[in-house]
Scaffold this active site. Structure first.
Site, PDB file in Angstrom:
ATOM      1  CG  ASP A 108      -1.764   1.058   1.416  1.00  0.00           C
ATOM      2  OD1 ASP A 108      -2.902   1.109   0.343  1.00  0.00           O
ATOM      3  OD2 ASP A 108      -1.714   2.061   2.011  1.00  0.00           O
ATOM      4  CE1 TYR A 220      -5.059   7.753  -0.429  1.00  0.00           C
ATOM      5  CE2 TYR A 220      -4.777   7.979   1.981  1.00  0.00           C
ATOM      6  CZ  TYR A 220      -5.052   7.152   0.770  1.00  0.00           C
ATOM      7  OH  TYR A 220      -5.154   5.972   0.912  1.00  0.00           O
ATOM      8  CG  HIS A 276      -5.062  -3.146  -0.401  1.00  0.00           C
ATOM      9  ND1 HIS A 276      -4.224  -3.244  -1.390  1.00  0.00           N
ATOM     10  CD2 HIS A 276      -5.165  -2.301   0.485  1.00  0.00           C
ATOM     11  CE1 HIS A 276      -3.647  -1.839  -1.268  1.00  0.00           C
ATOM     12  NE2 HIS A 276      -4.179  -1.313  -0.323  1.00  0.00           N
TER      13      HIS A 276
END
Length: 301
Positions: A108, A220, A276
């Protein structure tokens, strides 16, 4: 400090430490012997993400698993969440621990940070494992679009734009950390039970504490800085061996395409019956692949 205790292959607890590097205090765990391998967690997780894989690797490597700045028991400064700054944090941590050269693996956002460490420390990083991540500038934008293809897929990254917003995610999630983060992480797995209550509790503890949401969202919000960084680094492709590690359920062969943009020597492995959170869903298989990849040549050690 986390209540989740982690052990090496002999059943001994891992060692914990804190180091002041690049003007931030990082918490890390370490255990094992052999070539140093830096393990980097994703968002919103912490270094405890690796708890199932630690005892499978410590007979082969000296593992170093830090909490990225803004996460876990590391400091949570106001700024410094772009990939270049975080890469500097991690490279300085390895220097402080006496590791001039090392391997690095991440999943990730940990994979994006691992790539950044390799791209900015080309004489130090000997091999890179890149798992389940889209790099800014090379696909994370496309997967976040609101369109029929994404909505009907298993990997619609709607959260990318949401987390980018200033203050709105904090307002809506604060006080609801447990239900939000647990639901979000389980939704991205093939086997939701792989996100154990004890592991989720540690990540929720971190996200719920003072400044705990800052790092999650600021990573982000650094998107356009990161985009420029990645596009610049990619002009000089990595020449070290790279393992692109992926889940069949979530990202498929996308990590391979990501690495084809930035590296020249790539091996690709896709894990079946996996989502994931690979190191939680398929820890034995992930450990096998990392051992096969990193341990195949220790001539530098």
């Amino acid at each position: 400090m986390s209540s989740l205790q982690i052990f090496d292959h002999q059943g001994a607890p891992v060692r914990h430490g804190k180091a002041k590097v690049n003007d931030v205090r990082l918490h890390y765990m370490t255990a094992g012997t052999g070539a140093p391998l830096l393990l980097l967690h994703g968002v919103p997780k912490t270094s405890t993400y690796w708890y199932r894989i630690f005892p499978l690797l410590t007979s082969h490597f000296t593992l170093i698993a830090p909490d990225i700045r803004g996460f876990g028991d590391s400091e949570k400064p106001i700024g410094g969440y772009d990939m270049a700054t975080i890469a500097t944090d991690l490279a300085e941590l390895m220097t402080s621990l006496g590791h001039d050269t090392f391997f690095v693996a991440g999943e990730d956002w940990g994979a994006a940070f691992a790539y950044a460490v390799a791209a900015t420390n080309r004489q130090r990083v000997k091999k890179l494992s890149y798992g389940e991540m889209l790099l800014p500038g090379f696909g994370i934008e496309k997967w976040s679009f609101l369109n029929k293809e994404n909505v009907e897929s298993v990997h619609w990254s709607w959260h990318v734009a949401f987390f980018f917003l200033r203050e709105i995610p904090e307002m809506l999630i604060r006080g609801k950390e447990e239900i939000f983060w647990t639901s979000w992480m389980k939704n991205e797995t093939y086997d939701p039970s792989a996100i154990s209550n004890v592991a989720a509790a540690d990540w929720i503890r971190s996200a719920s504490g003072p400044g705990g949401l800052r790092g999650i969202f600021e990573v982000y919000r650094a998107h356009f800085v990161n985009q420029e960084l990645v596009l610049g680094w990619s002009k000089d492709k990595l020449t070290i061996p790279v393992l692109a590690l992926s889940s069949a359920y979530f990202m498929g062969d996308e990590p391979l395409r990501q690495m084809e943009n930035v590296a020249a020597d790539i091996r690709f492995v896709e894990l079946e019956h996996c989502g994931h959170s690979m190191a939680l869903e398929q820890p034995q298989r992930v450990a096998e692949e990392l051992i096969n990849f990193f341990a195949s040549s220790h001539s530098d050690y």
